[in-house]
Design an enzyme around this catalytic site. Structure first.
Site: not given
Ligand code: COA
Length: 323
Positions: A113, A250, A280
Site C-alpha cells: 500500500c 492512503h 482500499n
Molecule cells: C479490519 C478492521 C476493519 C476490523 O475492525 P475492528 O474494529 O478492529 O474489529 P475486530 O477485528 O476487533 O473484530 C470485531 C468483530 O467483528 C468481526 N468481523 C470481522 N470482519 C467482519 C465483517 N466483515 N462483518 C462483520 N463482522 C466482522 C470479527 O470476527 C470480530 O468478531 P468477534 O468479536 O466475535 O471476534 C480493522 O481492524 C482495520 O481496519 N484494521 C486495519 C486494516 C487495514 O487498514 N489494513 C490495510 C492496511 S494497508
C-alpha cells in the site's frame, strides 16, 4: 535546483461496482458493520478482461492527456503494484508496450500500500539525478484476485483501480515555495511481516496465494507509524500541519485517517477521503484520491499537498508536494 513537478493526473476504475450490501449473501456481514468500522460503502471489482496492466494503461493515458503529452515525451515508467499481471516481466514494461512506447525504461516497485509513495520518491530521485526528464508514476492494483472471498475480515476491505501522475523536471529556487516534490520520508520494518501478507509466491508455494491480515494489529500500529513519518517529513521541509492545503492519505480505513489527522492537527476539511467510493486499492489509493481532488477543483496549482501511506511489510512513508 531541479524539481519534479506534477504536470498531469489520471485514474481508471473497473466497470463493476460492488456495494457493501452485495456481500450480505456471501459472508456473514452487513452494510452497517462495514461502513461503521471502515467508512467503505462500495468498491470497484475488475472483470476478467480488466487487469493491472489494462487499468494502469488507462490511468496513464488519462494522465498524459491531462498533461497534454504523448508517450513519446516520457522517459521512464514506475509502476507501484503488488498484483502484477505476471511474476515477470514487470507489468510496467507491459504498460510501456501497450502505450506504444519503445524507448526509455520501465520497472515495477513493490511496497504494497505504500507503493505509490515509494514510486513518487523514486521517480523524483531519477529526475533530480538527471536520468529522466518526464516520468509516468502509476499505482495499479487488482487485489480482488488475491482475496479470500470466504474471509469476511479481509474481503470487504479491498478494491481494484489505478491512478497516475506525470512528473516533469522543472527549475526551482530550492525553497519550500518551489513547485514539485519538496520532501519525503520512507520506512520499512520486516518484523511485522506476518500481520499483513500474501500466503503464496513463486519461491515458496509456487502459487499466487491469498491476502492474510491481523486487522486489529495493523490498526494498532498504523496511526503511530503514519504520524511519525509525517512529522519527519514536516521537519525535513521546515513546515507544520497548519501550512498544508491538502492531506491525501492512503485510503484503508476512515477511522485510521481521522485518528492520524487529529493527532497531527490537520483540519478535517483539508483531508481528501475516497475510501467510501473505492475501498482500499493499495498502491492505487493515493493517486486515485489525488485525481478525484484535482478533477473536482480542490487541489490547485501552488497548493501544498501531503501524501501518506502504510502497508504490508510493514512499509510506510510520506511525500510533500507543491502542486
Ligand atoms: C479490519 C478492521 C476493519 C476490523 O475492525 P475492528 O474494529 O478492529 O474489529 P475486530 O477485528 O476487533 O473484530 C470485531 C468483530 O467483528 C468481526 N468481523 C470481522 N470482519 C467482519 C465483517 N466483515 N462483518 C462483520 N463482522 C466482522 C470479527 O470476527 C470480530 O468478531 P468477534 O468479536 O466475535 O471476534 C480493522 O481492524 C482495520 O481496519 N484494521 C486495519 C486494516 C487495514 O487498514 N489494513 C490495510 C492496511 S494497508
Amino acid at each position: 535546483m531541479i524539481r519534479s513537478v506534477v504536470r498531469g493526473t489520471g485514474a481508471a476504475l473497473p466497470r463493476r461496482i460492488m456495494k457493501n450490501a452485495d456481500f450480505e449473501g456471501m459472508v456473514e456481514t452487513s452494510d452497517e458493520w462495514i461502513a461503521q468500522r471502515t467508512g467503505i460503502r462500495q468498491r470497484h471489482i475488475a472483470a476478467d478482461d480488466e487487469t493491472t496492466a489494462s487499468l494502469g494503461e488507462a490511468a496513464a493515458r488519462a494522465a498524459l492527456a491531462d498533461a497534454g503529452l504523448t508517450p513519446d515525451d516520457i522517459d521512464l515508467i514506475v509502476l507501484a503494484t503488488s498484483t502484477p499481471n505476471n511474476t515477470f516481466p514487470a507489468t510496467a514494461v507491459e504498460i510501456q508496450n501497450r502505450l506504444g512506447m519503445h524507448h526509455g525504461f520501465a520497472f515495477d516497485m513493490q511496497a504494497v500500500c505504500s507503493g505509490f509513495v515509494y514510486a513518487v520518491t523514486t521517480a523524483d530521485l531519477y529526475i533530480r539525478g538527471g536520468l529522466a526528464k518526464r516520468v509516468l508514476v502509476i499505482g495499479s492494483e487488482t487485489f480482488s484476485r488475491i482475496l479470500d472471498w470466504s474471509d469476511r475480515s479481509t474481503c470487504v476491505l479491498f478494491g481494484d483501480g489505478a491512478g497516475a501522475l506525470v512528473l516533469e523536471a522543472g527549475e526551482g529556487a530550492g525553497t519550500i515555495a518551489d513547485r514539485g516534490v519538496l520532501a519525503a520520508s520512507l520506512r520499512s520494518d520486516g518484523v511485522h511481516k506476518d500481520k499483513l501478507f500474501v500466503d503464496g509466491g513463486p519461491s515458496t508455494t509456487g502459487t499466487v496465494g491469498h491476502l492474510r491480515m491481523e486487522g486489529r494489529e495493523v490498526f494498532k500500529h498504523a496511526v503511530g507509524m503514519i504520524t511519525d513519518v509525517i512529522e519527519a517529513t514536516f521537519s525535513a521541509a521546515g513546515i507544520s500541519a497548519a501550512d498544508l492545503d491538502w492531506f491525501v492519505p492512503h485510503q484503508a480505513n476512515k477511522r485510521i485517517i481521522d485518528a492520524s489527522a487529529k493527532k497531527l492537527g490537520i483540519a478535517e476539511q483539508k483531508v481528501v477521503v475516497t475510501v467510501d467510493l473505492h475501498g482500499n486499492t493499495s498502491a492505487a489509493s493515493v493517486p486515485l484520491a489525488l485525481s478525484v481532488a484535482v478533477a473536482d477543483g480542490r487541489i490547485k496549482k501552488g497548493d501544498l499537498v501531503l501524501l501518506e501511506a502504510m502497508g504490508g511489510g510493514f512499509t510506510w512513508g510520506a511525500v510533500l508536494v507543491r502542486w
